[in-house]
Design an enzyme around this catalytic site. Structure first.
Site, PDB file in Angstrom:
ATOM      1  N   ASP A   1      -4.291  10.521 -29.415  1.00 12.74           N
ATOM      2  CA  ASP A   1      -5.381  11.230 -30.095  1.00 12.74           C
ATOM      3  C   ASP A   1      -5.651  12.569 -29.412  1.00 12.74           C
ATOM      4  O   ASP A   1      -6.787  12.878 -29.036  1.00 12.74           O
ATOM      5  CB  ASP A   1      -6.643  10.368 -30.111  1.00 12.74           C
ATOM      6  CG  ASP A   1      -7.632  10.812 -31.195  1.00 12.74           C
ATOM      7  OD1 ASP A   1      -7.211  11.546 -32.112  1.00 12.74           O
ATOM      8  OD2 ASP A   1      -8.814  10.443 -31.116  1.00 12.74           O
TER       9      ASP A   1
ATOM     10  N   LYS B   1     -20.975   7.385 -22.116  1.00 14.09           N
ATOM     11  CA  LYS B   1     -20.598   7.169 -23.516  1.00 14.09           C
ATOM     12  C   LYS B   1     -21.042   5.772 -23.936  1.00 14.09           C
ATOM     13  O   LYS B   1     -20.625   4.761 -23.367  1.00 14.09           O
ATOM     14  CB  LYS B   1     -19.091   7.313 -23.707  1.00 14.09           C
ATOM     15  CG  LYS B   1     -18.640   7.029 -25.151  1.00 14.09           C
ATOM     16  CD  LYS B   1     -17.141   7.085 -25.300  1.00 14.09           C
ATOM     17  CE  LYS B   1     -16.668   8.508 -25.306  1.00 14.09           C
ATOM     18  NZ  LYS B   1     -15.226   8.588 -25.674  1.00 14.09           N
TER      19      LYS B   1
ATOM     20  N   VAL C   1     -22.316  10.245 -26.630  1.00 14.27           N
ATOM     21  CA  VAL C   1     -22.284  10.600 -25.220  1.00 14.27           C
ATOM     22  C   VAL C   1     -23.625  11.200 -24.810  1.00 14.27           C
ATOM     23  O   VAL C   1     -24.173  12.059 -25.504  1.00 14.27           O
ATOM     24  CB  VAL C   1     -21.141  11.598 -24.926  1.00 14.27           C
ATOM     25  CG1 VAL C   1     -21.033  11.868 -23.425  1.00 14.27           C
ATOM     26  CG2 VAL C   1     -19.818  11.083 -25.464  1.00 14.27           C
TER      27      VAL C   1
ATOM     28  N   GLY D   1     -22.876  14.736 -27.120  1.00 14.68           N
ATOM     29  CA  GLY D   1     -21.689  14.636 -27.956  1.00 14.68           C
ATOM     30  C   GLY D   1     -21.663  13.329 -28.713  1.00 14.68           C
ATOM     31  O   GLY D   1     -22.395  12.389 -28.399  1.00 14.68           O
ATOM     32  N   SER D   2     -20.824  13.288 -29.736  1.00 11.56           N
ATOM     33  CA  SER D   2     -20.681  12.065 -30.514  1.00 11.56           C
ATOM     34  C   SER D   2     -19.346  12.099 -31.231  1.00 11.56           C
ATOM     35  O   SER D   2     -18.734  13.151 -31.404  1.00 11.56           O
ATOM     36  CB  SER D   2     -21.819  11.916 -31.526  1.00 11.56           C
ATOM     37  OG  SER D   2     -21.796  12.977 -32.465  1.00 11.56           O
ATOM     38  N   GLY D   3     -18.891  10.920 -31.647  1.00  7.28           N
ATOM     39  CA  GLY D   3     -17.629  10.802 -32.364  1.00  7.28           C
ATOM     40  C   GLY D   3     -17.526   9.431 -32.982  1.00  7.28           C
ATOM     41  O   GLY D   3     -18.470   8.625 -32.915  1.00  7.28           O
ATOM     42  N   GLY D   4     -16.360   9.152 -33.584  1.00  2.64           N
ATOM     43  CA  GLY D   4     -16.193   7.876 -34.241  1.00  2.64           C
ATOM     44  C   GLY D   4     -16.237   6.696 -33.293  1.00  2.64           C
ATOM     45  O   GLY D   4     -16.532   5.583 -33.697  1.00  2.64           O
ATOM     46  N   PHE D   5     -15.959   6.958 -31.998  1.00  2.85           N
ATOM     47  CA  PHE D   5     -15.878   5.862 -31.042  1.00  2.85           C
ATOM     48  C   PHE D   5     -17.173   5.651 -30.269  1.00  2.85           C
ATOM     49  O   PHE D   5     -17.393   4.588 -29.694  1.00  2.85           O
ATOM     50  CB  PHE D   5     -14.734   6.147 -30.069  1.00  2.85           C
ATOM     51  CG  PHE D   5     -14.296   4.955 -29.263  1.00  2.85           C
ATOM     52  CD1 PHE D   5     -13.927   3.767 -29.876  1.00  2.85           C
ATOM     53  CD2 PHE D   5     -14.244   5.017 -27.885  1.00  2.85           C
ATOM     54  CE1 PHE D   5     -13.515   2.679 -29.136  1.00  2.85           C
ATOM     55  CE2 PHE D   5     -13.825   3.933 -27.131  1.00  2.85           C
ATOM     56  CZ  PHE D   5     -13.465   2.766 -27.769  1.00  2.85           C
ATOM     57  N   GLY D   6     -18.057   6.662 -30.231  1.00  5.61           N
ATOM     58  CA  GLY D   6     -19.304   6.482 -29.504  1.00  5.61           C
ATOM     59  C   GLY D   6     -20.103   7.756 -29.385  1.00  5.61           C
ATOM     60  O   GLY D   6     -19.705   8.829 -29.832  1.00  5.61           O
TER      61      GLY D   6
END
Length: 865
Positions: free
Chosen positions: A636, A541, A527, A520-525
């Protein structure tokens, strides 16, 4: 009697159903438009309905004659045992009313406010009956059961009643107070467990005659005259069974399973003739296994007596019997208030080597391969930690968190040693100073001159030595500050309240095979999946935003997740800060995030699974808002932050944007954070932010659960489909539709089936969809004060609180959002890359005027994303 009097009598009987029920209760059935209160049936002890043989009665009554708290209950008549209560957490007065209508049962307080009800929008109810089994049922005109009390157990099960997977019996506080206590019996996937304040202390499989037949997952627990059974495979396979002795002798008795207020799980046989009781089964059989049997820090001996642990005694000034430190300079830590204690004021009191704690056999160690000092430091840095048990052989560290119970004698040979955390309440040296100041001057005068010189030399040496130590400490501090910026950063981590286990970078690199498996991935990091040395799967993460704001969020996430524990909140197992990089180590959720399962994967996520996800998410948010010492606003809430495990177990993740508010602080703040598409309108104005902002985001997620698509995802609409005018544009094919507005218009038209995921092909009942739609629309009211609390949302979904009716005047803003959204779809969507905005940088606040929304791009309002 005259004809007028006769007419009057029959009219009164017709208009007042309770008048026909005075005297012995024998009515086999009650029809709608019926009202009951304790005062109306006071001559019958509040009873207004009985089973066919009068074994059970439905009553509005108090648990003790002197009590002023009344409950709607089912009572076993001969033993006077309450087997079910509707409003155990919400007692009423003697004049409060229970009303039966074609829509179901509702219990009102004196002001007419509904405190409890059966689920809304039931099929038309024709009668209320109390069966000879003790089951209270609502029936339709065809005698089909539309609701039954057996589906909502309290602290008792009767023969034939099932306790399903994930459901629980909850003890009462006392015989007089029926509200939920600290003990639970929970049916898990492979066993049934007793818990105290969330900590396991006994399993059904531990009983001496328990036998495991198969390894199938458990589906429910049931009891009959022969024993207790955990059933699997559609109720056809026995997983675990406990057979009772002398079952032939008790076959004619009435039996119940009860979890009592002291935490004992038992099966009791009741003689129907005289109401006498006989205990057939008891768990745990060793009373010392009960977590609070000897209250706090009392040692339960093999003879069943209680005494305080070493270095503790019962304070005569306290009447509750809790043990406190014998040393008057020490005290047990107070409630965790979000800040760790000063380590210099912490002292650990050693327990005897033959003592153990009830939860040690059921919990995982927080760290392994460490020494005692590291284990104590972990506890000192965690304000929820009240003590530790340390295994000398393996170096494993076990924490006692949040609650201190009783101590027991070890039943097996282990090398665990216990240490209780205490706080120095004052500096003992202060007394020494006072003694010095009170030293009699005459003694000095009478001393020989040589003695005075010796004393002066000693005092001078002590002063010089202390000065030297202070100088060394200052130099060492300067050296540490000058080592590197990362060292200073690590010092920050040490002071975090609720600090979890700290992992070494090499340990995480090895666990993730050099971060090779991205999940996984997102704006914060980003995974990665990993496996620790003990075989536990974890999600690691790696934080990619390393600016000042990223560091703040990282610290917040560690602080928040490290000290809260709930079945619907993701567990943070630890963190790592090394080489300028930061990592969070979570428990691994093997089904990934909700957005992947709901929007992308096949097969379809079934309706009952979606409903359980909705309830689980609501419970987690309710705990954050009202179940913690500090209110926690997630900020969020979105499908990407809702993680799933086997059987749709749901946990909320990513608390990096959370805010902790103490009760003394304002419940509002105005820093703009979150994700477009789920932001409440108040984020975009100067309005204040509260926990109701999370409620709004949850409502948006609930709408996506109903449809199975993003609220702004492309959908095919034709002009002949009967689509509301808001969505007709003369175009055909794919185009963007703002689904929350579509949901509002379909709610106004009562066309709920058009909102449900079309892949269900009519397999979902209209009333089930309506309930979720109404709850979702109530959650997205523009006015925060009109939105329900998350606790009320849970109640509405579970059917214990009547579902609110959405306020259309507070939903009209969705029409504006929909227009702006449609305009944006004709102009083309903004680049997804620009939309994401690396690290979720804050939006620019607009003015507070509602009219200013006309100047906001549709990409900046909560709907479009």
């Amino acid at each position: 009697m005259g004809s007028a009097a006769v007419t009057t009598f029959f009219l009164l009987c017709a208009l007042s159903p309770f008048l026909t029920l005075s005297g012995p209760v024998s009515m086999p059935s009650i029809s709608p438009n019926f009202t009951a209160s304790y005062l109306q049936f006071i001559d019958n002890s509040g009873a207004f309905l009985a089973s066919q043989k009068n074994s059970f009665q439905a009553r509005i009554t108090n648990s003790k004659p002197e009590s002023r708290s009344f409950y709607f209950v089912i009572v076993h008549v001969s033993s006077k045992t309450i087997i079910w209560s509707a409003n155990r957490n919400f007692p009423i007065s003697e004049s409060s009313q229970l009303r039966l209508t074609t829509g179901g049962l509702t219990l009102y307080n004196d002001t007419g406010y509904p405190l409890w009800s059966t689920p809304q929008r039931l099929p038309s109810v024709a009668s209320l009956q109390l069966l000879e089994s003790g089951n209270l049922v609502l029936l339709d005109a065809m005698n089909n059961t539309v609701w039954e009390s057996f589906d909502f157990p309290t602290d008792v099960l009767v023969v034939g009643q099932k306790l399903g997977i994930g459901k629980s019996l909850v003890s009462s506080v006392s015989d007089e107070d029926l509200s939920e206590g600290s003990y639970r019996l929970v049916v898990g996937n492979y066993d049934a467990m007793l818990q105290w304040n969330g900590m396991n202390y006994w399993r059904l499989s531990m009983y001496k005659t328990a036998f495991r037949d198969t390894n199938f997952p458990v589906e429910h627990m049931v009891m009959n005259f022969t024993g207790v059974y955990l059933m699997g495979q559609n109720g056809e396979e026995v997983v675990i069974k406990v057979i009772l002795n002398d079952s032939k002798d008790i076959s004619s008795s009435f039996q119940i399973v009860k979890l009592d207020q002291s935490g004992v799980f038992s099966i009791v046989s009741i003689n129907p003739l005289d109401g006498s009781k006989k205990e057939e089964f008891r768990g745990p059989s060793d009373s010392c296994r009960i977590p609070f049997i000897c209250r706090r820090l009392g040692v339960c001996t093999n003879r069943g007596s209680c005494q305080c642990a070493p270095a503790f005694h019962v304070d005569p000034k306290m009447s509750n019997g809790d043990c406190v430190p014998t040393d008057g300079y020490l005290a047990l830590p107070g409630p965790c208030n979000g800040s760790s204690s000063d380590k210099t004021s912490i002292k650990y009191l050693n327990l005897r080597s033959d003592l153990d704690y009830f939860s040690n056999d059921f919990m995982d160690s927080v760290s392994h391969g460490v020494n005692l000092s590291v284990c104590q430091n972990l506890c000192s840095s965690n304000c929820s930690c009240l003590g530790i048990f340390y295994s000398q052989g393996s170096g494993s560290c076990y924490m006692i968190r949040n609650y201190l119970g009783s101590i027991l004698i070890k039943s097996s040979s282990t090398d665990r040693l216990g240490y209780i955390k205490t706080i120095e309440v004052r500096n003992p040296n202060a007394n020494l100073g006072n003694k010095k100041s009170n030293f009699p001057v005459s003694a000095v005068v009478l001393l020989p001159s040589s003695g005075i010189i010796v004393i002066a030399l000693i005092v001078t040496l002590i002063w010089l030595r202390g000065r030297r130590r202070r100088w060394k400490k200052i130099q060492r501090s300067k050296l540490e500050r000058g080592n590197s910026s990362s060292s200073a950063e690590e010092m920050d981590f040490i002071s975090i309240p609720g600090l979890p286990v700290r992992f070494d970078y090499r340990e995480l690199a090895e666990a993730t095979r050099d971060f090779s498996t991205q999940i996984g991935s997102g704006g914060f990091g980003t995974v990665y999946k990993g496996t620790l040395q003990d075989g536990a799967d974890v999600a690691v993460k790696k934080i990619t935003c390393l600016g000042s704001q990223g560091k703040k969020e990282f610290l917040t996430e560690i602080a928040v997740i490290g000290k809260i524990h709930h079945v619907n909140l993701v567990r943070l197992k630890g963190f790592c800060a090394s080489r300028g990089q930061r990592f969070l180590v979570y428990e691994y959720m093997n089904c990934g995030s909700l957005d992947h399962t709901l929007f992308q994967s096949e097969p379809i996520l079934e309706w009952n699974e979606r409903f359980e996800i909705a309830v689980g998410t609501a419970r987690g948010l309710a705990y954050l808002h009202s179940g913690c010492d500090h209110k926690i606003i997630h900020c969020d809430v979105k499908p990407e932050n809702i993680l799933l495990h086997d059987k749709s177990q749901v946990k909320i993740s990513d608390f990096g944007l959370s805010k902790l508010l103490s009760p003394e602080q304002s419940s509002l703040f105005t820093t703009l954070r979150g994700t477009r598409g789920y932001l409440a309108p108040e984020w975009l104005t100067s309005s204040a932010i509260s926990d109701k902002s999370d409620v709004y985001s949850y409502g948006m997620v609930l709408l996506e659960l109903i449809r199975g698509k993003k609220n702004s995802s492309p959908q095919v609409q034709s002009n002949s489909s009967g689509t509301p005018s808001s969505f007709s544009s003369g175009e055909s094919g794919h185009r963007l539709i703002y689904f929350p507005l579509f949901a509002l218009e379909m709610h106004e038209a009562r066309r709920y089936q058009e909102l449900v995921d079309p892949r269900f092909m009519g397999r979902v009942r209209n009333e089930e969809v309506e309930r979720l739609v109404r709850v979702a629309l109530c959650c997205v009211h523009e006015e925060p004060n009109l939105r329900p609390s998350m606790s009320n949302v849970v109640g509405m979904l579970e059917g214990v609180v009547p579902v609110w009716e959405p306020r259309i005047e507070s939903l009209n803003f969705l029409r504006f959002y929909g227009r702006r959204f449609t305009e944006a779809s004709t102009l083309g969507e903004r680049s997804e890359q620009n939309e994401a905005m690396l690290c979720q940088q804050p939006l620019t606040n607009t003015t507070s005027s509602y009219s200013s929304f006309s100047y906001i791009s549709s990409q900046e309002v909560s709907g479009p994303r």
